[in-house]
Design a protein around this motif. Structure first.
Motif, PDB file in Angstrom:
ATOM      1  N   ALA A  14      69.629   1.270  69.942  1.00 16.95           N
ATOM      2  CA  ALA A  14      70.593   1.925  70.828  1.00 16.95           C
ATOM      3  C   ALA A  14      71.580   2.730  69.994  1.00 16.95           C
ATOM      4  O   ALA A  14      71.818   2.421  68.813  1.00 16.95           O
ATOM      5  CB  ALA A  14      71.331   0.877  71.648  1.00 16.95           C
ATOM      6  N   HIS A  15      72.117   3.751  70.600  1.00 19.03           N
ATOM      7  CA  HIS A  15      73.189   4.482  69.924  1.00 19.03           C
ATOM      8  C   HIS A  15      74.057   5.203  70.950  1.00 19.03           C
ATOM      9  O   HIS A  15      73.756   5.236  72.140  1.00 19.03           O
ATOM     10  CB  HIS A  15      72.632   5.462  68.870  1.00 19.03           C
ATOM     11  CG  HIS A  15      72.063   6.721  69.421  1.00 19.03           C
ATOM     12  ND1 HIS A  15      71.816   7.834  68.649  1.00 19.03           N
ATOM     13  CD2 HIS A  15      71.670   7.063  70.678  1.00 19.03           C
ATOM     14  CE1 HIS A  15      71.314   8.790  69.403  1.00 19.03           C
ATOM     15  NE2 HIS A  15      71.206   8.358  70.636  1.00 19.03           N
ATOM     16  N   ARG A  16      75.132   5.754  70.441  1.00 19.19           N
ATOM     17  CA  ARG A  16      75.975   6.639  71.233  1.00 19.19           C
ATOM     18  C   ARG A  16      76.513   7.708  70.302  1.00 19.19           C
ATOM     19  O   ARG A  16      77.032   7.400  69.216  1.00 19.19           O
ATOM     20  CB  ARG A  16      77.156   5.869  71.843  1.00 19.19           C
ATOM     21  CG  ARG A  16      78.012   6.776  72.705  1.00 19.19           C
ATOM     22  CD  ARG A  16      79.309   6.127  73.155  1.00 19.19           C
ATOM     23  NE  ARG A  16      80.067   7.102  73.919  1.00 19.19           N
ATOM     24  CZ  ARG A  16      81.368   7.036  74.142  1.00 19.19           C
ATOM     25  NH1 ARG A  16      82.066   6.019  73.687  1.00 19.19           N
ATOM     26  NH2 ARG A  16      81.976   7.995  74.822  1.00 19.19           N
ATOM     27  N   LYS A  33      73.405  13.265  77.424  1.00 19.94           N
ATOM     28  CA  LYS A  33      73.172  11.852  77.754  1.00 19.94           C
ATOM     29  C   LYS A  33      73.398  10.935  76.558  1.00 19.94           C
ATOM     30  O   LYS A  33      73.627   9.744  76.724  1.00 19.94           O
ATOM     31  CB  LYS A  33      71.739  11.669  78.253  1.00 19.94           C
ATOM     32  CG  LYS A  33      71.491  12.208  79.645  1.00 19.94           C
ATOM     33  CD  LYS A  33      70.038  11.981  80.021  1.00 19.94           C
ATOM     34  CE  LYS A  33      69.734  12.497  81.414  1.00 19.94           C
ATOM     35  NZ  LYS A  33      68.294  12.403  81.689  1.00 19.94           N
ATOM     36  N   CYS A  34      73.286  11.486  75.363  1.00 18.98           N
ATOM     37  CA  CYS A  34      73.454  10.656  74.171  1.00 18.98           C
ATOM     38  C   CYS A  34      74.911  10.222  73.975  1.00 18.98           C
ATOM     39  O   CYS A  34      75.205   9.453  73.067  1.00 18.98           O
ATOM     40  CB  CYS A  34      72.915  11.363  72.918  1.00 18.98           C
ATOM     41  SG  CYS A  34      71.128  11.156  72.724  1.00 18.98           S
ATOM     42  N   SER A  35      75.832  10.721  74.817  1.00 21.28           N
ATOM     43  CA  SER A  35      77.217  10.241  74.692  1.00 21.28           C
ATOM     44  C   SER A  35      77.557   9.216  75.778  1.00 21.28           C
ATOM     45  O   SER A  35      78.712   8.811  75.899  1.00 21.28           O
ATOM     46  CB  SER A  35      78.203  11.408  74.743  1.00 21.28           C
ATOM     47  OG  SER A  35      78.427  11.788  76.076  1.00 21.28           O
ATOM     48  N   TYR A  39      76.194   3.259  75.799  1.00 25.70           N
ATOM     49  CA  TYR A  39      75.041   3.325  74.892  1.00 25.70           C
ATOM     50  C   TYR A  39      73.727   3.498  75.667  1.00 25.70           C
ATOM     51  O   TYR A  39      73.699   3.391  76.886  1.00 25.70           O
ATOM     52  CB  TYR A  39      74.951   2.089  73.975  1.00 25.70           C
ATOM     53  CG  TYR A  39      76.205   1.851  73.174  1.00 25.70           C
ATOM     54  CD1 TYR A  39      76.407   2.517  71.969  1.00 25.70           C
ATOM     55  CD2 TYR A  39      77.196   0.980  73.626  1.00 25.70           C
ATOM     56  CE1 TYR A  39      77.565   2.326  71.232  1.00 25.70           C
ATOM     57  CE2 TYR A  39      78.362   0.777  72.893  1.00 25.70           C
ATOM     58  CZ  TYR A  39      78.544   1.451  71.695  1.00 25.70           C
ATOM     59  OH  TYR A  39      79.685   1.254  70.982  1.00 25.70           O
ATOM     60  N   HIS A  40      72.672   3.787  74.922  1.00 24.48           N
ATOM     61  CA  HIS A  40      71.340   3.926  75.508  1.00 24.48           C
ATOM     62  C   HIS A  40      70.342   3.783  74.365  1.00 24.48           C
ATOM     63  O   HIS A  40      70.700   3.938  73.199  1.00 24.48           O
ATOM     64  CB  HIS A  40      71.177   5.296  76.178  1.00 24.48           C
ATOM     65  CG  HIS A  40      71.324   6.406  75.199  1.00 24.48           C
ATOM     66  ND1 HIS A  40      72.533   6.856  74.777  1.00 24.48           N
ATOM     67  CD2 HIS A  40      70.400   7.091  74.491  1.00 24.48           C
ATOM     68  CE1 HIS A  40      72.351   7.800  73.865  1.00 24.48           C
ATOM     69  NE2 HIS A  40      71.062   7.956  73.663  1.00 24.48           N
ATOM     70  N   GLY A  41      69.098   3.506  74.707  1.00 22.07           N
ATOM     71  CA  GLY A  41      68.109   3.249  73.662  1.00 22.07           C
ATOM     72  C   GLY A  41      67.138   4.389  73.446  1.00 22.07           C
ATOM     73  O   GLY A  41      66.965   5.261  74.306  1.00 22.07           O
ATOM     74  N   HIS A  42      66.534   4.385  72.273  1.00 25.12           N
ATOM     75  CA  HIS A  42      65.417   5.287  71.971  1.00 25.12           C
ATOM     76  C   HIS A  42      64.298   4.480  71.341  1.00 25.12           C
ATOM     77  O   HIS A  42      64.548   3.499  70.640  1.00 25.12           O
ATOM     78  CB  HIS A  42      65.830   6.372  70.966  1.00 25.12           C
ATOM     79  CG  HIS A  42      66.742   7.415  71.535  1.00 25.12           C
ATOM     80  ND1 HIS A  42      66.308   8.427  72.348  1.00 25.12           N
ATOM     81  CD2 HIS A  42      68.075   7.595  71.394  1.00 25.12           C
ATOM     82  CE1 HIS A  42      67.320   9.203  72.685  1.00 25.12           C
ATOM     83  NE2 HIS A  42      68.421   8.719  72.123  1.00 25.12           N
ATOM     84  N   ASN A  43      63.070   4.929  71.590  1.00 28.25           N
ATOM     85  CA  ASN A  43      61.915   4.386  70.873  1.00 28.25           C
ATOM     86  C   ASN A  43      61.683   5.301  69.672  1.00 28.25           C
ATOM     87  O   ASN A  43      61.036   6.330  69.800  1.00 28.25           O
ATOM     88  CB  ASN A  43      60.674   4.378  71.763  1.00 28.25           C
ATOM     89  CG  ASN A  43      60.839   3.429  72.930  1.00 28.25           C
ATOM     90  OD1 ASN A  43      61.294   2.309  72.756  1.00 28.25           O
ATOM     91  ND2 ASN A  43      60.480   3.888  74.112  1.00 28.25           N
ATOM     92  N   PHE A 124      61.002  10.659  64.833  1.00 29.84           N
ATOM     93  CA  PHE A 124      60.942  11.102  66.229  1.00 29.84           C
ATOM     94  C   PHE A 124      61.961  10.317  67.037  1.00 29.84           C
ATOM     95  O   PHE A 124      61.918   9.083  67.060  1.00 29.84           O
ATOM     96  CB  PHE A 124      59.553  10.826  66.828  1.00 29.84           C
ATOM     97  CG  PHE A 124      58.477  11.753  66.353  1.00 29.84           C
ATOM     98  CD1 PHE A 124      57.926  11.602  65.097  1.00 29.84           C
ATOM     99  CD2 PHE A 124      58.007  12.774  67.164  1.00 29.84           C
ATOM    100  CE1 PHE A 124      56.918  12.451  64.645  1.00 29.84           C
ATOM    101  CE2 PHE A 124      57.000  13.631  66.733  1.00 29.84           C
ATOM    102  CZ  PHE A 124      56.461  13.470  65.466  1.00 29.84           C
ATOM    103  N   GLU A 125      62.875  11.018  67.692  1.00 25.20           N
ATOM    104  CA  GLU A 125      63.817  10.335  68.586  1.00 25.20           C
ATOM    105  C   GLU A 125      63.236  10.276  70.003  1.00 25.20           C
ATOM    106  O   GLU A 125      63.478   9.344  70.753  1.00 25.20           O
ATOM    107  CB  GLU A 125      65.170  11.037  68.588  1.00 25.20           C
ATOM    108  CG  GLU A 125      66.251  10.243  69.305  1.00 25.20           C
ATOM    109  CD  GLU A 125      67.625  10.813  69.088  1.00 25.20           C
ATOM    110  OE1 GLU A 125      68.400  10.216  68.309  1.00 25.20           O
ATOM    111  OE2 GLU A 125      67.926  11.874  69.654  1.00 25.20           O
ATOM    112  N   THR A 126      62.472  11.298  70.341  1.00 24.73           N
ATOM    113  CA  THR A 126      61.681  11.303  71.576  1.00 24.73           C
ATOM    114  C   THR A 126      60.320  11.854  71.164  1.00 24.73           C
ATOM    115  O   THR A 126      60.158  12.371  70.054  1.00 24.73           O
ATOM    116  CB  THR A 126      62.303  12.233  72.655  1.00 24.73           C
ATOM    117  OG1 THR A 126      62.080  13.588  72.256  1.00 24.73           O
ATOM    118  CG2 THR A 126      63.792  11.980  72.837  1.00 24.73           C
TER     119      THR A 126
HETATM  120 NI    NI Z   1      70.365   9.329  72.241  1.00 23.14          NI
END
Ligand code: NI
Length: 135
Positions: A14-16, A33-35, A39-43, A124-126
């Protein structure tokens, strides 16, 4: 003859992305959305590549099992299922953007891999957004 060998790896985190003294509105404008304040997660997907001479005895640039173990110990175990902003000391003062995470990973791995091998990290963040760093 130099050859490049690569190993893929993966972690969830997760990050912000935000600037502390900006308003939520300003942060959303720049970071989208990354702010998100909660927080939110990425694979995150990782490709670690080493370029070097083939060892004439083993026929290998590096034993990929060794590279797998290095990535697991120094990257996957410390980062997987973590909140990068809160759990990783480095990102208390550095924005945990894909660019900076990629550099962070490269710097850690660089210390673990022989200097006669060139190191490149792709993060890769997405599935469609990725960054590359090779020093
Ligand atoms: Ni993000």
């Amino acid at each position: 003859m130099k050859v490049t060998v690569s190993r893929k790896a993966h972690f969830n985190a997760a990050h912000r992305l935000y600037i502390e003294n900006w308003s939520d509105k300003e942060n959303t404008k720049v970071f989208g959305k990354c702010s998100n304040p909660n927080y939110h997660g990425h694979n995150y997907e990782l490709i670690v590549s080493l370029t070097g001479e083939i060892d004439p005895v083993t026929g290998m640039v590096i034993d990929l099992k060794d590279l797998k173990d290095i990535i697991k110990k120094y990257i996957e175990d410390p980062l997987d299922h973590k909140n990068l902003n809160l759990d990783v000391e480095y990102f208390k003062s550095v924005m945990p953007s894909a660019e900076n995470i990629c550099i962070y990973i490269w710097e850690i791995l660089r210390k673990q891999i022989d200097l006669d091998k060139k190191l490149e990290v792709v993060l890769f963040e997405t599935p469609r957004n990725f960054v590359k760093f090779s020093g």
